[in-house]
Design an enzyme around this catalytic site. Structure first.
Site, PDB file in Angstrom:
ATOM      1  N   ARG A   1       0.832  -1.204   0.000  1.00 57.07           N
ATOM      2  CA  ARG A   1       0.000   0.000   0.000  1.00 57.07           C
ATOM      3  C   ARG A   1       0.869   1.257   0.000  1.00 57.07           C
ATOM      4  NH1 ARG A   1      -4.698  -2.582   1.868  1.00 57.07           N
ATOM      5  NH2 ARG A   1      -6.217  -1.501   3.072  1.00 57.07           N
TER       6      ARG A   1
ATOM      7  N   ARG B   1     -25.602   0.084  -2.097  1.00 59.11           N
ATOM      8  CA  ARG B   1     -25.367  -1.306  -1.707  1.00 59.11           C
ATOM      9  C   ARG B   1     -26.159  -1.630  -0.444  1.00 59.11           C
ATOM     10  NH1 ARG B   1     -19.310  -3.469  -0.991  1.00 59.11           N
ATOM     11  NH2 ARG B   1     -19.262  -2.251   0.900  1.00 59.11           N
TER      12      ARG B   1
ATOM     13  N   ARG C   1     -24.922  -0.123   4.869  1.00 60.62           N
ATOM     14  CA  ARG C   1     -23.812  -0.014   5.832  1.00 60.62           C
ATOM     15  C   ARG C   1     -23.542   1.443   6.143  1.00 60.62           C
ATOM     16  NH1 ARG C   1     -18.839  -3.607   3.836  1.00 60.62           N
ATOM     17  NH2 ARG C   1     -17.959  -1.548   4.021  1.00 60.62           N
TER      18      ARG C   1
END
Ligand code: AMP
Length: 213
Positions: A93, A127, A148
């Site tokens: 990363r 979503r 979420r």
């Protein structure tokens, strides 16, 4: 330090880019070991290892764990995989992590999934998730589906910006080494055949073509 007959790959893509789906398809189609740094860290937390306990608050706050910690963890796992082919997901990363990986071996290809942020925003903010399982639409239990908390438009935009800021230098690093392969598109099922075709050429014959695109 390329090893004949062995493929070493990295997959990169923003949250919501379809990286999870593409990773499992690659692992399944080409028989690669899929190593996710996030899963490895979560497994350490679950098993309450010293490292897991130490890193938990970092991860809970969505901060990156220190380069030397994650590099040691992932490089150890890779060494334990002996000479099998693998696909790294979530690592490296940072450029420091990419350099740590290079100190162990050369990466053959970096698959970069380039999905427009607008598409991801639309995808994530609409979503719906079945809470107990974390799955998408659940027509098995009929339990209510919820959005979420971390999929609100503001949070999604922030996560995408963070991702871009963090990973740009890593993408540049691999581009300059000539191993970056970018796949652009708005649908996983349309991107996938291109990834499959690319890897079919790259991955040694004995690992190949367990599945079709
Ligand atoms: P992920 O599932 O890849 O989003 O990772 C979950 C969390 O684990 C991240 O938010 C970070 O806290 C940590 N993490 C995973 N991979 C790395 C990495 N390569 N470097 C630093 N921290 C990481």
């Amino acid at each position: 330090m390329a090893l004949k007959g062995v493929f070493r790959g990295v997959i990169m893509g923003a949250p919501g880019s379809g990286k999870g789906t593409v990773s499992s398809r690659i692992a399944q189609s080409f028989g690669l070991q899929h190593l996710s740094s996030g899963d490895t860290l979560r497994a350490n937390i679950e098993a309450k290892t010293d490292l897991g306990l130490l890193m938990k608050s970092c991860i809970d706050q969505g901060q990156l764990v220190p380069d030397d910690v994650i590099s040691r963890l992932i490089l150890t796992s890779l060494r334990n995989m002996n000479q099998s082919s693998w696909l790294l997901d979530g690592f490296p990363r940072t450029v420091a992590q990419a350099e740590a990986l290079d100190s162990m071996c050369d990466v053959d290809s970096v698959i970069n999934l380039d999905v427009p942020f607008q598409t991801i925003r639309e995808r994530l903010t609409s979503r719906w998730v079945h809470l107990p399982s974390g799955r998408g639409l659940d027509d098995v239990t009929g339990e209510p589906l919820v959005q979420r908390d971390d999929d609100s438009p503001e949070t999604v935009t922030r996560r995408l910006k963070d991702y871009e800021r963090q990973t740009q230098p890593v993408l540049e690093y691999y581009r300059s080494k000539g191993v970056l392969e970018t796949f652009t598109g708005t649908e996983t099922n349309k991107i996938w055949p291109h990834v499959h075709a690319f890897l079919s050429k790259k991955i040694p014959g004995n690992q190949q073509a367990r599945g079709k695109a």
